[in-house]
Motif scaffolding. Structure first.
Motif, PDB file in Angstrom:
ATOM      1  N   GLU A   1       0.834  -1.207   0.000  1.00 41.74           N
ATOM      2  CA  GLU A   1       0.000   0.000   0.000  1.00 41.74           C
ATOM      3  C   GLU A   1       0.867   1.256   0.000  1.00 41.74           C
ATOM      4  OE1 GLU A   1      -3.361   0.311   2.693  1.00 41.74           O
ATOM      5  OE2 GLU A   1      -3.296  -1.852   3.029  1.00 41.74           O
TER       6      GLU A   1
ATOM      7  N   ALA B   1       2.400   1.857  -3.391  1.00 36.07           N
ATOM      8  CA  ALA B   1       1.411   2.148  -4.432  1.00 36.07           C
ATOM      9  C   ALA B   1       1.028   3.626  -4.481  1.00 36.07           C
ATOM     10  CB  ALA B   1       0.161   1.295  -4.209  1.00 36.07           C
ATOM     11  N   LEU B   2       1.429   4.388  -3.478  1.00 33.75           N
ATOM     12  CA  LEU B   2       1.100   5.818  -3.465  1.00 33.75           C
ATOM     13  C   LEU B   2       1.847   6.555  -4.561  1.00 33.75           C
ATOM     14  CD1 LEU B   2       1.239   6.619   0.372  1.00 33.75           C
ATOM     15  CD2 LEU B   2      -0.794   6.300  -1.040  1.00 33.75           C
ATOM     16  N   ASP B   3       1.209   7.578  -5.099  1.00 30.79           N
ATOM     17  CA  ASP B   3       1.868   8.423  -6.106  1.00 30.79           C
ATOM     18  C   ASP B   3       3.018   9.212  -5.476  1.00 30.79           C
ATOM     19  OD1 ASP B   3       0.165   7.564  -8.106  1.00 30.79           O
ATOM     20  OD2 ASP B   3      -1.279   9.177  -7.759  1.00 30.79           O
ATOM     21  N   ASP B   4       2.833   9.634  -4.235  1.00 29.05           N
ATOM     22  CA  ASP B   4       3.880  10.374  -3.534  1.00 29.05           C
ATOM     23  C   ASP B   4       4.945   9.405  -3.017  1.00 29.05           C
ATOM     24  OD1 ASP B   4       2.515  12.776  -3.877  1.00 29.05           O
ATOM     25  OD2 ASP B   4       1.342  12.453  -2.050  1.00 29.05           O
ATOM     26  N   ASP B   5       6.196   9.816  -3.138  1.00 29.01           N
ATOM     27  CA  ASP B   5       7.304   8.993  -2.640  1.00 29.01           C
ATOM     28  C   ASP B   5       7.516   9.300  -1.162  1.00 29.01           C
ATOM     29  OD1 ASP B   5       9.521   7.502  -2.171  1.00 29.01           O
ATOM     30  OD2 ASP B   5      10.880   8.666  -3.451  1.00 29.01           O
TER      31      ASP B   5
END
Length: 322
Positions: free
Chosen positions: A54, A57-61
Motif C-alpha cells: 500500500e 502504491a502511493l503516487d507520492d514517494d
C-alpha cells in the motif's frame, strides 16, 4: 544516520554456535495464522502483511520503508496507509520493508514449531526447545509494532500452549522491558510474566517496566517487573534473576518461556549491566534447574563479535556440552 542494530548478520553469528557444538538446527514448518490472530488484532496483522504494498502504491514517494512520524493509535479510523502506519507503529524502530512480512511471519512460525513440539511430545524428549526468532517479539503489542518487534512470539506461543498447559510462566531477561507481553497478559492469572531489565526511566521503552505495574483485575500480582539500576554488575543481575525465579517457583508453572536477550552482555551497545560470557552459561543452568518444559526465544543482542561465544556459553549450560 546511525546504522540499525537489528540486522541479518546477527542470525549469521548466532547460527555459528550450534554448529560449533554439533547441535542440529531444524527449519520451521508452517503452523498458520490462527495462533497469531489469537493474540493480535486482525487489522494490525493485515497492516504488517500488506502495508508495504500500500505504501509503495502511493503516487507520492514517502520513502523505501513504511515508517511513520505520526503516532496516533487512538481516535484513528485508519483510512489510508499513512493513517494505518500512525495507528499501528508505536515508534520509529519498526519499519516495514519489501520482505519484512516474510521474516516476521516465519519468526512467529519458528516459535510455534517449538510450542508444537511440546504439545505433541509424550516422551519428554522435546522438553527443551531453543528458537532463533528474528525479528524479536517482546515489544510488540496487541496492535502495535515497536522496538524491532512486530509479532509477539512469546505471547503467541503462550496462548497456543494453553490448549495443553494450565499455567505458563514467561521470564524475560532481555535488557529492555517487554511491554507487549505485559500488555497482552496484564489482566490474566494463567500466564505469569516476570521481567528483569534495565530501569526504564529515560531508557527504552521509557513508559513501562516499573515495579508498581503488577497487573489488574484477575491478573493482579501476575505481572512482576525487576528493573535494574543502570550500571548493575553481574552479581546484581543474578540477584534480580533469582527474584524472578523465586516468583516462578511459587507460581509453579507447567511450562516456561524464556525471552533471552544477549544485550545484557557487558560490551553490547544497549547494555546497562555487566553480564559476562560465562554468565550466560549460569543463566541457562538456572533455567534448566527449574525442571520444567522450557522454550527459549533468542531475541535481543547486538554486539556481533560475541553473539557466537555468548550463545555457545548459554547452550553449554542448557545441554551440559562443555
Amino acid at each position: 544516520m546511525e546504522e540499525p542494530l537489528e540486522i541479518p548478520e546477527r542470525m549469521t553469528e548466532l547460527l555459528k554456535a550450534p554448529a560449533a557444538l554439533g547441535l542440529d538446527v531444524t527449519t520451521a514448518k508452517e503452523v498458520g495464522m490462527s495462533p497469531i490472530l489469537a493474540v493480535h488484532d486482525f487489522g494490525y496483522v493485515q497492516f504488517l502483511k500488506h502495508g508495504y504494498d500500500e505504501w509503495m502504491a502511493l503516487d507520492d514517494d514517502l520513502g523505501a520503508q513504511v515508517q511513520t512520524g505520526i503516532f496516533m493509535p487512538y481516535d484513528n479510523p485508519g483510512i489510508g496507509i499513512m493513517a494505518k502506519a500512525a495507528k499501528y507503529q508505536a515508534d520509529d524502530s519498526a519499519p516495514i520493508s519489501e520482505h519484512s512480512w516474510t521474516s516476521i511471519y516465519w519468526s512467529a512460525q519458528t516459535a510455534l514449531n517449538a510450542a508444537e513440539a511440546l504439545l505433541s511430545d509424550e516422551s519428554g524428549d522435546s522438553d527443551v526447545q531453543l528458537c532463533f526468532s528474528r525479528p524479536p517479539g517482546h515489544h510488540a503489542r496487541r496492535s502495535a509494532a515497536g522496538g524491532f518487534c512486530y509479532l509477539n512470539n512469546a505471547a503467541i506461543i503462550a496462548e497456543h500452549l494453553r490448549q495443553k498447559y494450565a499455567k505458563i510462566a514467561i521470564i524475560d531477561t532481555d535488557m529492555h522491558h517487554g511491554q507487549g507481553i505485559q500488555e497482552i497478559f496484564y489482566d490474566r492469572s494463567d500466564v505469569l510474566y516476570t521481567s528483569v531489565h534495565g530501569d526504564t526511566v529515560n531508557f527504552y521503552p521509557g513508559v513501562t517496566g516499573h515495579e508498581f505495574e503488577k497487573g489488574e483485575g484477575e491478573g493482579y500480582g501476575y505481572n512482576l517487573n525487576f528493573p535494574m539500576p543502570h550500571g548493575t554488575d553481574e552479581a546484581g543481575f543474578f540477584e534480580h534473576v533469582d527474584k524472578s525465579i523465586e516468583a516462578m517457583s511459587v507460581f509453579d508453572p507447567d511450562v516456561i518461556i524464556h525471552v533471552l536477550g544477549f544485550d545484557v552482555y557487558k560490551d553490547d551497545p544497549e547494555a546497562k549491566c555487566e553480564v559476562s560470557t560465562e554468565g550466560f552459561k549460569v543463566l541457562a543452568q538456572k533455567m534448566i534447574a527449574l525442571g520444567k518444559p522450557l522454550i527459549v526465544l533468542v531475541e535481543g543482542g547486538y554486539y556481533l563479535q560475541k553473539l557466537n561465544d555468548n550463545l555457545q556459553a548459554f547452550l553449554s549450560g542448557l545441554t551440559d556440552v562443555s
